[in-house]
Design an enzyme around this catalytic site. Structure first.
Site, PDB file in Angstrom:
ATOM      1  N   LYS A 114      36.382  37.831  31.012  1.00  0.00           N
ATOM      2  CA  LYS A 114      36.171  36.367  31.111  1.00  0.00           C
ATOM      3  C   LYS A 114      34.831  36.043  30.511  1.00  0.00           C
ATOM      4  O   LYS A 114      34.792  35.008  29.791  1.00  0.00           O
ATOM      5  CB  LYS A 114      36.134  36.053  32.561  1.00  0.00           C
ATOM      6  CG  LYS A 114      37.674  36.235  33.353  1.00  0.00           C
ATOM      7  CD  LYS A 114      37.361  35.325  34.853  1.00  0.00           C
ATOM      8  CE  LYS A 114      38.688  35.762  35.742  1.00  0.00           C
ATOM      9  NZ  LYS A 114      38.494  35.585  36.964  1.00  0.00           N
ATOM     10  N   LYS A 197      49.987  39.796  29.933  1.00  0.00           N
ATOM     11  CA  LYS A 197      50.688  39.426  31.523  1.00  0.00           C
ATOM     12  C   LYS A 197      50.885  37.723  31.323  1.00  0.00           C
ATOM     13  O   LYS A 197      49.744  36.957  30.666  1.00  0.00           O
ATOM     14  CB  LYS A 197      49.580  39.889  32.481  1.00  0.00           C
ATOM     15  CG  LYS A 197      48.395  38.808  32.733  1.00  0.00           C
ATOM     16  CD  LYS A 197      47.713  39.476  33.649  1.00  0.00           C
ATOM     17  CE  LYS A 197      46.517  38.397  34.073  1.00  0.00           C
ATOM     18  NZ  LYS A 197      45.477  38.699  35.134  1.00  0.00           N
ATOM     19  N   LYS A 200      47.583  31.908  33.769  1.00  0.00           N
ATOM     20  CA  LYS A 200      47.544  30.315  33.681  1.00  0.00           C
ATOM     21  C   LYS A 200      46.340  30.256  32.534  1.00  0.00           C
ATOM     22  O   LYS A 200      46.250  29.357  32.349  1.00  0.00           O
ATOM     23  CB  LYS A 200      47.210  29.759  35.057  1.00  0.00           C
ATOM     24  CG  LYS A 200      46.016  30.443  35.903  1.00  0.00           C
ATOM     25  CD  LYS A 200      46.005  29.826  37.105  1.00  0.00           C
ATOM     26  CE  LYS A 200      44.890  31.056  38.073  1.00  0.00           C
ATOM     27  NZ  LYS A 200      45.402  31.164  39.301  1.00  0.00           N
TER      28      LYS A 200
HETATM   29  P1  AMP Z   1      45.044  34.403  40.907  1.00  0.00           P
HETATM   30  O1  AMP Z   1      45.965  33.239  40.365  1.00  0.00           O
HETATM   31  O2  AMP Z   1      44.280  35.251  39.528  1.00  0.00           O
HETATM   32  O3  AMP Z   1      44.265  34.082  41.910  1.00  0.00           O
HETATM   33  O4  AMP Z   1      46.089  35.491  41.046  1.00  0.00           O
HETATM   34  C1  AMP Z   1      46.988  35.398  42.291  1.00  0.00           C
HETATM   35  C2  AMP Z   1      47.800  36.719  42.487  1.00  0.00           C
HETATM   36  O5  AMP Z   1      48.730  36.734  41.600  1.00  0.00           O
HETATM   37  C3  AMP Z   1      46.874  37.889  42.469  1.00  0.00           C
HETATM   38  O6  AMP Z   1      47.321  38.972  43.271  1.00  0.00           O
HETATM   39  C4  AMP Z   1      47.304  38.255  41.071  1.00  0.00           C
HETATM   40  O7  AMP Z   1      47.165  40.122  41.000  1.00  0.00           O
HETATM   41  C5  AMP Z   1      48.659  37.960  40.811  1.00  0.00           C
HETATM   42  N1  AMP Z   1      49.152  37.868  39.599  1.00  0.00           N
HETATM   43  C6  AMP Z   1      48.572  37.046  38.537  1.00  0.00           C
HETATM   44  N2  AMP Z   1      49.474  37.132  37.402  1.00  0.00           N
HETATM   45  C7  AMP Z   1      50.307  38.082  37.574  1.00  0.00           C
HETATM   46  C8  AMP Z   1      51.313  38.485  36.693  1.00  0.00           C
HETATM   47  N3  AMP Z   1      51.431  38.160  35.575  1.00  0.00           N
HETATM   48  N4  AMP Z   1      51.963  39.615  37.341  1.00  0.00           N
HETATM   49  C9  AMP Z   1      51.956  40.010  38.540  1.00  0.00           C
HETATM   50  N5  AMP Z   1      51.092  39.480  39.334  1.00  0.00           N
HETATM   51  C10 AMP Z   1      50.135  38.390  38.905  1.00  0.00           C
END
Ligand code: AMP
Ligand code: TRP
Length: 332
Positions: A114, A197, A200
């Site tokens: 980041k 991966k 967003k």
């Molecule tokens: P965040 O949106 O970064 O707060 O992520 C929320 C949750 O979604 C976390 O547990 C991440 O590890 C999971 N996550 C985010 N992107 C992916 C992905 N592409 N595949 C699997 N898990 C994900």
């Protein structure tokens, strides 16, 4: 005997969760509320590390909460709350920041990624301490299991290290948390770039599937997903990452094994397969979308549900904090 505790957090940094969030994390939140004492929160303090607009943060926090309830979290079984409404998280974060080495924090790969985007020196100090706040979130509830996607492994290790360090310096205080990561869905990939991966912050709109997406658009995106050379529907991570990702998605949502899907689509080509993947995703997300809209239509009730969740969380957090302050030598 008391049930083991499960806890996880998700950031309100988009107008919808995406398929990676749903399969990698949210679905496990829902499943684990049956067997665990459950705490799930919207990580608005983590979202502040990138200075969102206040109106946007407010809206996204409610949208995130509504999606969690819509996905199946039951306020009777799980404490669902907003992180900033339980002030103890911020307080414990400071205490843990004082236990963390600069080098240790500097090794966090998510921070490095980041920070690289912001350019030399421009990332906030909050972004640097982000994983330590995450450790505070986890440790304050004496958590046993933390359901997350694979990208959070390093942060979970830091949480364990900090718990261990605190315990050995000040006496046994924190439980050591365990990551709960399902191998099949730990990394859902971008539909347009199956080596990355789904994310967003970095996926293109065509590469990402939102839970709240309109079904027509959702079908189109899946039909246009990058597939691989050849025409056989078989899982092969190295040579067919696109098809393999779609097989994982279908299997996780339908409950049909990948081997059975391969057999069913033998000789049919990618088109028929993608069509069915799209239907499986629409069938899962359409009802969540509908329930999310209903929940958002009554903001006062949604806020009340979240306040009740925060009350339950605070009761647990306060107990841990009284002990932590005492251990550190802070006056009562
Ligand atoms: P965040 O949106 O970064 O707060 O992520 C929320 C949750 O979604 C976390 O547990 C991440 O590890 C999971 N996550 C985010 N992107 C992916 C992905 N592409 N595949 C699997 N898990 C994900
Ligand atoms: N860092 C996590 C993510 O981006 C969100 C998060 C914050 C979290 N606090 C947490 C996850 C505590 C698990 C436990 O996905």
């Amino acid at each position: 005997m008391a049930r083991p505790r499960v806890l996880s957090g998700i950031q309100p940094t988009a107008d919808s969760f995406h398929l990676g969030n749903y399969l990698g994390a949210v679905r496990q939140y829902v499943a684990l509320q049956d067997t665990h004492e459950a705490f799930y929160f919207i990580a608005d303090l983590h979202a502040l590390t990138v200075a969102p607009k206040p109106e946007e943060l407010r809206r996204r926090t409610r949208v995130a909460a509504a999606q969690l309830f819509a996905a199946g979290l039951d306020p009777e079984r799980a404490a669902v709350f907003v992180q900033s409404q339980v002030r103890e998280h911020s307080e414990l974060a400071w205490y843990l920041i004082c236990q963390t080495g600069m080098g240790e924090a500097g090794r966090m790969t998510q921070f490095k990624d980041k920070a690289a985007k912001y350019g030399e020196g421009a990332a906030s100090v909050g972004l640097f301490t982000y994983p330590i706040l995450q450790a505070a979130d986890i440790l304050i509830y004496q958590t046993d299991q933390v359901p997350v996607g694979g990208d959070q492994k390093q942060h979970l290790e830091l949480s364990r290290d900090l718990a261990q360090r605190f315990n050995s310096r000040y006496g046994p205080t924190f439980k050591l948390p365990n990551p709960y990561i399902l191998k099949e869905v730990e990394k859902i990939t971008d539909l347009q770039d199956p080596s990355a991966k789904m994310s967003k912050s970095s996926s293109s709109p065509q590469g990402i599937i939102d839970v709240l997406e309109e079904p027509g658009r959702l079908r189109k995106k899946i039909m246009r997903a990058v597939t691989d050379t050849g025409s056989e529907v078989v899982a092969d991570e190295a040579n067919k990452p696109g098809v393999t990702n779609l097989l994982r998605i279908h299997s996780a949502l339908s409950g049909v094994s990948i081997a059975d899907l391969e057999a069913r689509f033998a000789g049919q080509g990618y088109g028929a397969f993608k069509k069915e993947v799209a239907e499986v995703v629409v069938d899962t997300f359409a009802p969540i979308r509908e329930r999310t809209e209903k929940l958002l239509a009554d903001e006062a009730e949604l806020d009340r549900m979240l306040a009740a969740g925060a009350d339950r969380a605070r009761a647990v957090a306060r107990e841990t904090m009284a002990q932590v302050r005492d251990r550190l030598g802070l006056l009562p």
